[in-house]
Scaffold this motif. Structure first.
Motif, PDB file in Angstrom:
ATOM      1  N   GLY A 159      -3.976  61.188  17.639  1.00  0.00           N
ATOM      2  CA  GLY A 159      -4.655  62.449  17.375  1.00  0.00           C
ATOM      3  C   GLY A 159      -3.868  63.472  16.600  1.00  0.00           C
ATOM      4  N   CYS A 160      -2.596  63.208  16.292  1.00  0.00           N
ATOM      5  CA  CYS A 160      -1.801  64.254  15.647  1.00  0.00           C
ATOM      6  C   CYS A 160      -0.974  63.716  14.490  1.00  0.00           C
ATOM      7  CB  CYS A 160      -0.913  64.951  16.666  1.00  0.00           C
ATOM      8  SG  CYS A 160       0.321  63.889  17.437  1.00  0.00           S
ATOM      9  N   GLY A 161      -0.353  64.642  13.750  1.00  0.00           N
ATOM     10  CA  GLY A 161       0.459  64.251  12.597  1.00  0.00           C
ATOM     11  C   GLY A 161      -0.390  63.506  11.577  1.00  0.00           C
ATOM     12  N   ARG A 162       0.130  62.370  11.130  1.00  0.00           N
ATOM     13  CA  ARG A 162      -0.586  61.563  10.141  1.00  0.00           C
ATOM     14  C   ARG A 162      -1.408  60.453  10.781  1.00  0.00           C
ATOM     15  NH1 ARG A 162       4.801  61.572   6.498  1.00  0.00           N
ATOM     16  NH2 ARG A 162       5.561  62.164   8.570  1.00  0.00           N
ATOM     17  N   SER A 163      -1.420  60.407  12.109  1.00  0.00           N
ATOM     18  CA  SER A 163      -2.260  59.431  12.792  1.00  0.00           C
ATOM     19  C   SER A 163      -3.724  59.860  12.702  1.00  0.00           C
ATOM     20  CB  SER A 163      -1.834  59.286  14.257  1.00  0.00           C
ATOM     21  OG  SER A 163      -0.529  58.743  14.336  1.00  0.00           O
ATOM     22  N   THR A 164      -4.600  58.877  12.814  1.00  0.00           N
ATOM     23  CA  THR A 164      -6.030  59.162  12.713  1.00  0.00           C
ATOM     24  C   THR A 164      -6.768  58.578  13.909  1.00  0.00           C
ATOM     25  OG1 THR A 164      -6.403  57.143  11.415  1.00  0.00           O
ATOM     26  CG2 THR A 164      -5.976  59.181  10.181  1.00  0.00           C
ATOM     27  N   PRO A 165      -7.894  59.197  14.326  1.00  0.00           N
ATOM     28  CA  PRO A 165      -8.520  60.396  13.758  1.00  0.00           C
ATOM     29  C   PRO A 165      -7.754  61.667  14.140  1.00  0.00           C
ATOM     30  CG  PRO A 165      -9.730  59.702  15.690  1.00  0.00           C
ATOM     31  CD  PRO A 165      -8.687  58.643  15.443  1.00  0.00           C
ATOM     32  N   GLY A 174      -3.522  76.185  10.517  1.00  0.00           N
ATOM     33  CA  GLY A 174      -4.745  75.802  11.204  1.00  0.00           C
ATOM     34  C   GLY A 174      -4.890  74.312  11.427  1.00  0.00           C
ATOM     35  N   HIS A 175      -4.535  73.494  10.434  1.00  0.00           N
ATOM     36  CA  HIS A 175      -4.663  72.039  10.553  1.00  0.00           C
ATOM     37  C   HIS A 175      -3.753  71.523  11.667  1.00  0.00           C
ATOM     38  CE1 HIS A 175      -5.475  67.944   9.115  1.00  0.00           C
ATOM     39  NE2 HIS A 175      -4.186  67.703   9.235  1.00  0.00           N
ATOM     40  N   TYR A 176      -2.511  72.000  11.656  1.00  0.00           N
ATOM     41  CA  TYR A 176      -1.546  71.612  12.694  1.00  0.00           C
ATOM     42  C   TYR A 176      -2.008  72.114  14.064  1.00  0.00           C
ATOM     43  CZ  TYR A 176       2.896  71.495  15.282  1.00  0.00           C
ATOM     44  OH  TYR A 176       3.874  71.266  16.216  1.00  0.00           O
ATOM     45  N   ALA A 177      -2.437  73.389  14.111  1.00  0.00           N
ATOM     46  CA  ALA A 177      -2.804  74.009  15.386  1.00  0.00           C
ATOM     47  C   ALA A 177      -3.991  73.309  16.032  1.00  0.00           C
ATOM     48  CB  ALA A 177      -3.118  75.490  15.177  1.00  0.00           C
ATOM     49  N   LEU A 178      -4.938  72.847  15.229  1.00  0.00           N
ATOM     50  CA  LEU A 178      -6.126  72.216  15.795  1.00  0.00           C
ATOM     51  C   LEU A 178      -5.763  70.947  16.560  1.00  0.00           C
ATOM     52  CD1 LEU A 178      -9.153  72.813  15.856  1.00  0.00           C
ATOM     53  CD2 LEU A 178      -9.430  71.206  13.962  1.00  0.00           C
ATOM     54  N   ASP A 188      -9.419  51.231  19.765  1.00  0.00           N
ATOM     55  CA  ASP A 188     -10.138  52.437  20.212  1.00  0.00           C
ATOM     56  C   ASP A 188     -10.430  53.393  19.063  1.00  0.00           C
ATOM     57  OD1 ASP A 188      -9.714  51.588  22.987  1.00  0.00           O
ATOM     58  OD2 ASP A 188      -7.651  52.290  22.709  1.00  0.00           O
ATOM     59  N   GLY A 189     -10.353  52.881  17.814  1.00  0.00           N
ATOM     60  CA  GLY A 189     -10.571  53.734  16.657  1.00  0.00           C
ATOM     61  C   GLY A 189      -9.355  54.504  16.198  1.00  0.00           C
ATOM     62  N   HIS A 190      -8.203  54.281  16.831  1.00  0.00           N
ATOM     63  CA  HIS A 190      -6.977  55.013  16.490  1.00  0.00           C
ATOM     64  C   HIS A 190      -6.041  54.170  15.624  1.00  0.00           C
ATOM     65  CE1 HIS A 190      -7.329  58.624  19.074  1.00  0.00           C
ATOM     66  NE2 HIS A 190      -8.037  57.830  19.861  1.00  0.00           N
ATOM     67  N   SER A 191      -5.418  54.848  14.668  1.00  0.00           N
ATOM     68  CA  SER A 191      -4.364  54.249  13.850  1.00  0.00           C
ATOM     69  C   SER A 191      -3.180  55.205  13.880  1.00  0.00           C
ATOM     70  CB  SER A 191      -4.847  54.044  12.407  1.00  0.00           C
ATOM     71  OG  SER A 191      -3.844  53.444  11.620  1.00  0.00           O
ATOM     72  N   ILE A 192      -2.019  54.720  14.332  1.00  0.00           N
ATOM     73  CA  ILE A 192      -0.867  55.619  14.464  1.00  0.00           C
ATOM     74  C   ILE A 192       0.125  55.403  13.323  1.00  0.00           C
ATOM     75  CG2 ILE A 192      -1.097  55.905  16.963  1.00  0.00           C
ATOM     76  CD1 ILE A 192       1.198  53.921  17.321  1.00  0.00           C
ATOM     77  N   TYR A 193       0.591  56.532  12.799  1.00  0.00           N
ATOM     78  CA  TYR A 193       1.591  56.516  11.730  1.00  0.00           C
ATOM     79  C   TYR A 193       2.977  56.324  12.335  1.00  0.00           C
ATOM     80  CZ  TYR A 193       4.898  58.260   8.275  1.00  0.00           C
ATOM     81  OH  TYR A 193       5.974  58.384   7.424  1.00  0.00           O
ATOM     82  N   TYR A 194       3.772  55.443  11.721  1.00  0.00           N
ATOM     83  CA  TYR A 194       5.144  55.244  12.191  1.00  0.00           C
ATOM     84  C   TYR A 194       6.099  55.233  11.009  1.00  0.00           C
ATOM     85  CZ  TYR A 194       4.833  50.389  10.561  1.00  0.00           C
ATOM     86  OH  TYR A 194       4.693  49.277   9.770  1.00  0.00           O
ATOM     87  N   GLU A 195       7.345  55.475  11.292  1.00  0.00           N
ATOM     88  CA  GLU A 195       8.403  55.327  10.296  1.00  0.00           C
ATOM     89  C   GLU A 195       9.654  54.784  10.962  1.00  0.00           C
ATOM     90  OE1 GLU A 195       8.185  59.369   8.779  1.00  0.00           O
ATOM     91  OE2 GLU A 195       9.969  59.921   9.924  1.00  0.00           O
ATOM     92  N   ARG A 196      10.418  54.041  10.174  1.00  0.00           N
ATOM     93  CA  ARG A 196      11.670  53.454  10.656  1.00  0.00           C
ATOM     94  C   ARG A 196      12.800  54.007   9.797  1.00  0.00           C
ATOM     95  NH1 ARG A 196      11.022  47.093  11.291  1.00  0.00           N
ATOM     96  NH2 ARG A 196      12.716  47.427  12.800  1.00  0.00           N
TER      97      ARG A 196
END
Length: 317
Positions: free
Chosen positions: A73-79, A224-228, A23-31
């Protein structure tokens, strides 16, 4: 009385990456922690807040193999701040993708605030994949809960902050339905108005989630970046009632039967009224219930954090 438990020492991930979930999304993860330890997944709040370094520290790194990720949509995930293909059920599917990717048959699911909502949605959909549940600040996203925070309820406790929250809304009709009015601003083409609305929406939450002022906790809410991302994603979910029937999570709590768990809730939690935590406690007797006196919503409040650390220790293998 025993000493209150607090966060484990600072720790860095042993693995990080991005997972293409379609769906155009890439999610950031950490272990984080010890490979082969008790599998667990951490679900952050918001929706739209993202993970932080301190979230890792609620688990004993010697005993847990912990996955954390930024939801769509948030953190380091895109978009960033993306709303397309971003629903509760997309997130439930993303959790399953991560579990399968890391080869866990089951894992402990930990969620606070919106994370508790998502944890319940996931556990009621995939109960056999959940070894235990730890939930903090129960939020079941009923229309009554949304109205309590964005129409009438918390506004009576924080009239000064409520006035600032309403400032971007110029007409009586907008102020009568803030979630709908903010939706128009946050998805509009006026970038200045969009950013002003995002900050006002986010700061309202940041300043009402804890009983005592905590500048360190609320600082990101002014960015602002976080709030958006926070405001756009959260408003998007609440505008759509999180794509659930009203009362669905409590109605389907019988699906949690046999899953052990812990519920931790602050007596004076403003965003998440304690009656819903109590109702979940009654509907899910397999879970221990802790209603923390003198506490609000934030996981950092001492009584809440103490019970969360005790809970993760309890289920650590």
């Amino acid at each position: 009385m025993s000493e209150l438990r607090t966060l484990y020492p600072v720790i860095e991930p042993y693995e990080t990456g991005w997972l293409d979930v379609g769906d155009g999304h890439s999610i950031y993860y950490e272990r984080v922690g010890t490979p082969g330890g008790t599998p667990a997944v951490f679900l952050h709040g918001g929706p739209g807040a993202g993970i932080s370094e301190n979230h890792r520290r609620q688990f004993d790194p010697a005993r847990y193999d912990l996955t954390l990720f930024d939801q769509r949509g948030c953190g380091r995930s895109t978009p960033h701040a993306g709303l397309e293909a971003n629903t509760t059920w997309h997130l439930v599917a993303d959790i399953e993708r991560l579990r399968e990717k890391f080869g866990h048959e089951q894992w402990l699911v930990f969620g606070g605030s919106w994370g508790s909502t998502l944890a319940l949605a996931y556990a009621e959909t995939h109960p056999k994949r959940v070894s235990a549940l730890i939930l903090r600040g129960i939020y079941t996203v009923t229309r009554a809960e949304i109205d309590w925070y964005y129409r009438f309820g918390v506004s009576e406790m924080f009239p000064d902050k409520w006035e600032r929250f309403l400032a971007p809304l110029k007409t009586p009709a907008e102020r009568a339905d803030p979630v709908r009015a903010y939706r128009a601003l946050l998805t509009g083409t006026d970038e200045t108005a969009r950013l002003e609305a995002a900050k006002a929406w986010t700061i309202w939450e940041g300043e009402t989630i804890t009983l005592l002022p905590n500048p360190e906790l609320t600082a990101p809410y002014h960015d602002g970046h976080y709030a958006l991302a926070f405001a756009r994603v959260e408003n998007h979910y609440f505008y759509h009632d999180a794509w659930m029937e009203d009362g669905q999570l409590l109605r389907d709590a019988h699906k949690l039967a046999g899953i052990p768990g812990v519920i931790v809730h602050g007596r004076y939690d403003m965003p998440c009224p304690a009656k819903y935590a109590w109702a979940l406690h009654k509907a899910w007797p397999d879970a221990d219930f802790h209603l923390i006196e003198g506490a609000g919503h934030a996981y950092t409040e001492p009584g809440i954090l103490d019970q969360l650390i005790r809970a993760t220790d309890r289920f650590a293998g």
